[in-house]
Scaffold this motif. Sequence first.
Motif, PDB file in Angstrom:
ATOM      1  N   GLU A  30      17.679  29.705  49.358  1.00 30.06           N
ATOM      2  CA  GLU A  30      16.546  29.232  48.563  1.00 30.06           C
ATOM      3  C   GLU A  30      16.722  27.769  48.212  1.00 30.06           C
ATOM      4  OE1 GLU A  30      16.739  31.798  45.201  1.00 30.06           O
ATOM      5  OE2 GLU A  30      16.227  33.571  46.371  1.00 30.06           O
ATOM      6  N   VAL A  31      15.605  27.103  47.933  1.00 29.47           N
ATOM      7  CA  VAL A  31      15.663  25.752  47.372  1.00 29.47           C
ATOM      8  C   VAL A  31      15.404  25.913  45.885  1.00 29.47           C
ATOM      9  CG1 VAL A  31      14.601  23.462  47.363  1.00 29.47           C
ATOM     10  CG2 VAL A  31      14.895  24.694  49.510  1.00 29.47           C
ATOM     11  N   ASP A  32      16.404  25.619  45.096  1.00 25.41           N
ATOM     12  CA  ASP A  32      16.307  25.943  43.665  1.00 25.41           C
ATOM     13  C   ASP A  32      17.361  25.136  42.911  1.00 25.41           C
ATOM     14  OD1 ASP A  32      15.547  27.201  41.340  1.00 25.41           O
ATOM     15  OD2 ASP A  32      15.753  29.236  42.120  1.00 25.41           O
ATOM     16  N   THR A  33      17.389  25.318  41.595  1.00 20.96           N
ATOM     17  CA  THR A  33      18.415  24.676  40.785  1.00 20.96           C
ATOM     18  C   THR A  33      19.635  25.583  40.738  1.00 20.96           C
ATOM     19  OG1 THR A  33      16.735  23.632  39.439  1.00 20.96           O
ATOM     20  CG2 THR A  33      18.929  23.749  38.476  1.00 20.96           C
ATOM     21  N   GLY A  34      20.810  24.997  40.943  1.00 23.72           N
ATOM     22  CA  GLY A  34      22.016  25.819  40.897  1.00 23.72           C
ATOM     23  C   GLY A  34      23.143  25.254  41.729  1.00 23.72           C
ATOM     24  N   ARG A  35      22.874  24.118  42.381  1.00 25.83           N
ATOM     25  CA  ARG A  35      23.885  23.564  43.280  1.00 25.83           C
ATOM     26  C   ARG A  35      24.875  22.686  42.523  1.00 25.83           C
ATOM     27  NH1 ARG A  35      21.859  20.263  48.437  1.00 25.83           N
ATOM     28  NH2 ARG A  35      21.808  18.620  46.899  1.00 25.83           N
ATOM     29  N   MET A  36      26.141  22.825  42.853  1.00 24.93           N
ATOM     30  CA  MET A  36      27.149  21.969  42.215  1.00 24.93           C
ATOM     31  C   MET A  36      26.991  20.536  42.738  1.00 24.93           C
ATOM     32  SD  MET A  36      31.272  22.483  41.990  1.00 24.93           S
ATOM     33  CE  MET A  36      31.809  21.675  43.499  1.00 24.93           C
ATOM     34  N   PRO A  37      26.977  19.523  41.836  1.00 28.02           N
ATOM     35  CA  PRO A  37      26.922  18.144  42.321  1.00 28.02           C
ATOM     36  C   PRO A  37      28.094  17.845  43.257  1.00 28.02           C
ATOM     37  CG  PRO A  37      26.506  18.228  39.969  1.00 28.02           C
ATOM     38  CD  PRO A  37      26.945  19.610  40.382  1.00 28.02           C
ATOM     39  N   GLU A  38      27.909  16.831  44.075  1.00 27.92           N
ATOM     40  CA  GLU A  38      28.935  16.467  45.055  1.00 27.92           C
ATOM     41  C   GLU A  38      30.213  16.009  44.325  1.00 27.92           C
ATOM     42  OE1 GLU A  38      28.790  16.927  48.350  1.00 27.92           O
ATOM     43  OE2 GLU A  38      26.909  17.908  47.834  1.00 27.92           O
ATOM     44  N   PRO A  39      31.373  16.183  44.960  1.00 24.95           N
ATOM     45  CA  PRO A  39      32.641  15.799  44.319  1.00 24.95           C
ATOM     46  C   PRO A  39      32.634  14.380  43.749  1.00 24.95           C
ATOM     47  CG  PRO A  39      33.097  17.081  46.268  1.00 24.95           C
ATOM     48  CD  PRO A  39      31.603  16.894  46.231  1.00 24.95           C
ATOM     49  N   ALA A  40      32.045  13.418  44.459  1.00 26.84           N
ATOM     50  CA  ALA A  40      32.052  12.034  43.950  1.00 26.84           C
ATOM     51  C   ALA A  40      31.316  11.950  42.618  1.00 26.84           C
ATOM     52  CB  ALA A  40      31.406  11.103  44.969  1.00 26.84           C
ATOM     53  N   SER A  41      30.207  12.686  42.494  1.00 31.33           N
ATOM     54  CA  SER A  41      29.447  12.660  41.233  1.00 31.33           C
ATOM     55  C   SER A  41      30.255  13.317  40.117  1.00 31.33           C
ATOM     56  CB  SER A  41      28.116  13.401  41.386  1.00 31.33           C
ATOM     57  OG  SER A  41      27.335  12.787  42.358  1.00 31.33           O
ATOM     58  N   ILE A  42      31.004  14.370  40.449  1.00 29.41           N
ATOM     59  CA  ILE A  42      31.810  15.040  39.410  1.00 29.41           C
ATOM     60  C   ILE A  42      32.892  14.084  38.915  1.00 29.41           C
ATOM     61  CG2 ILE A  42      33.350  16.982  38.925  1.00 29.41           C
ATOM     62  CD1 ILE A  42      31.801  18.619  40.966  1.00 29.41           C
ATOM     63  N   VAL A  43      33.505  13.381  39.829  1.00 36.76           N
ATOM     64  CA  VAL A  43      34.565  12.439  39.430  1.00 36.76           C
ATOM     65  C   VAL A  43      33.966  11.305  38.584  1.00 36.76           C
ATOM     66  CG1 VAL A  43      36.350  10.853  40.257  1.00 36.76           C
ATOM     67  CG2 VAL A  43      35.953  13.008  41.445  1.00 36.76           C
ATOM     68  N   ASP A  44      32.799  10.814  38.999  1.00 33.60           N
ATOM     69  CA  ASP A  44      32.123   9.777  38.219  1.00 33.60           C
ATOM     70  C   ASP A  44      31.803  10.274  36.814  1.00 33.60           C
ATOM     71  OD1 ASP A  44      32.165   7.932  40.224  1.00 33.60           O
ATOM     72  OD2 ASP A  44      30.097   8.215  40.855  1.00 33.60           O
ATOM     73  N   TRP A  45      31.340  11.495  36.732  1.00 35.66           N
ATOM     74  CA  TRP A  45      30.973  12.081  35.433  1.00 35.66           C
ATOM     75  C   TRP A  45      32.209  12.184  34.531  1.00 35.66           C
ATOM     76  CZ3 TRP A  45      31.993  17.547  34.158  1.00 35.66           C
ATOM     77  CH2 TRP A  45      31.428  17.948  32.960  1.00 35.66           C
ATOM     78  N   LEU A  46      33.313  12.682  35.100  1.00 40.28           N
ATOM     79  CA  LEU A  46      34.546  12.786  34.310  1.00 40.28           C
ATOM     80  C   LEU A  46      35.002  11.407  33.844  1.00 40.28           C
ATOM     81  CD1 LEU A  46      36.966  15.294  36.051  1.00 40.28           C
ATOM     82  CD2 LEU A  46      35.609  15.645  34.006  1.00 40.28           C
ATOM     83  N   ALA A  47      34.874  10.431  34.731  1.00 43.90           N
ATOM     84  CA  ALA A  47      35.276   9.070  34.376  1.00 43.90           C
ATOM     85  C   ALA A  47      34.435   8.580  33.202  1.00 43.90           C
ATOM     86  CB  ALA A  47      35.115   8.143  35.576  1.00 43.90           C
ATOM     87  N   GLY A  48      33.143   8.922  33.255  1.00 43.52           N
ATOM     88  CA  GLY A  48      32.245   8.513  32.164  1.00 43.52           C
ATOM     89  C   GLY A  48      32.621   9.162  30.852  1.00 43.52           C
TER      90      GLY A  48
END
Length: 414
Positions: free
Chosen positions: A178-196
Amino acid sequence: MDATIYNVNMETLTDRQTSPLQGQRILLGISGGIAAYKTVDLARKLAQAGTQVRCVLTEGATHFVSATALQAVTGVAVRHSLWDEAAEAAMSHIELARWADTLLIAPATADVMARLAHGMANDLLTTLVLATQAKICIAPAMNGQMWRHAATQANLGLLQQRGIEVLMPESGSLACGEVDTGRMPEPASIVDWLAGLAVPPLWQGKKVLITAGPTVEDIDPVRFIANRSSGKMGYALAQAAREMGAEVCLISGPTQLTPPTGVTFVAVRSAREMFDAVQAHFVGTDLMLAAAAVADYRVEQIAEQKLKKQGEQSLTLTLVQNPDIVAWAAAQPNRGKVIAFAAETENLITHAQAKLQRKGVDAVLANSVADGAGFDQAQNQLFLVSTQGVHEFPLTHKSYLAQQVLSHLASTYS
Ligand code: PMT
């Protein structure tokens, strides 16, 4: 656009020689969803950002990702059981819980969220969550229906209330087809988020007012004029400002989003309602960020009854101008900083510079909304346009972009 005339900063936080994550000890908890296959790359990127990474798998995760691969990229044996005597002898689970600065669970399945919400300790990962004093961050990922289920949303609310940081899942095509909400962001975005998240409380003691989402202008009881804004950009700014210590007021048109916890939330529908709310909350604001996509016009007279088709080939609606909310804010005496957004389909910087003058604001955050960009996307790219020049915030996840914008504004304006 000619890049040579702008003061363009192309770096991203994780590209910096010294990431704010440098030296952090990260316990990466991986639960049993298909997104677990991305965690080898995630662990590798965390290590590249200068962190020490240790991985813990739930029983379910062992079906989706190889412990050998994780060990290869982290250099440390992966844990998955409370009852592994050799591993416990080397470092007990309590020592492991104390070792971590951050416990990141990615992906966090609906099951793990439910177990965390209820304080269960029925495997190594959930036991570590209870036993640690580390910051806990989760990146939920699951089927869209499971994500929207009232139980999952209630668990999410509980976890956020307890101070757990949540990186919201993205929309896109899911493993279930399905095309829907529920996908984990890409690893680079997760690392950026943690950095933030490692950014200091730069807006402590300051009042930040944010407008978000679309406005909806009714035509009759069943029809309206609106736009494509999802509210994601404004809500991300509200969350980031709160995480940086600000007292945040979020005034939002109708969206599908859950407001971040700890902010004053005012729900509005039309531009005039948004204007009333901004006027009511503006006093004492240190920084206003006008991320809402406000309708410039509304219908002159909202029909009391549903308009009927009467055989005409065309229908004329008379539109009248709405108040310009951000221009009103910029015209107030003794005000804090007021920053407008500009959503443009062409000549981005030129149009943003015109808005800077016309609205009398301190700066404009310009984003392209051509070819499906900007609106309702997980990622965005912004240009801060002021009389000082143009500063680029490169394309990244809106959560992290919001942190970058607020860090930059803190160093410029606070
Ligand atoms: O919500 P998302 O899906 O995440 O998308 C984010 C976004 C694209 C909506 C956001 O980043 C953005 O660009 N918001 C501003 C959109 C917009 O309406 O731009 P504009 O160029 O039409 O308006 C310029 C500025 O004036 C904006 O700050 C707007 O809030 C403000 N305005 C406009 C009209 C009006 N009557 N009153 C206002 O205050």
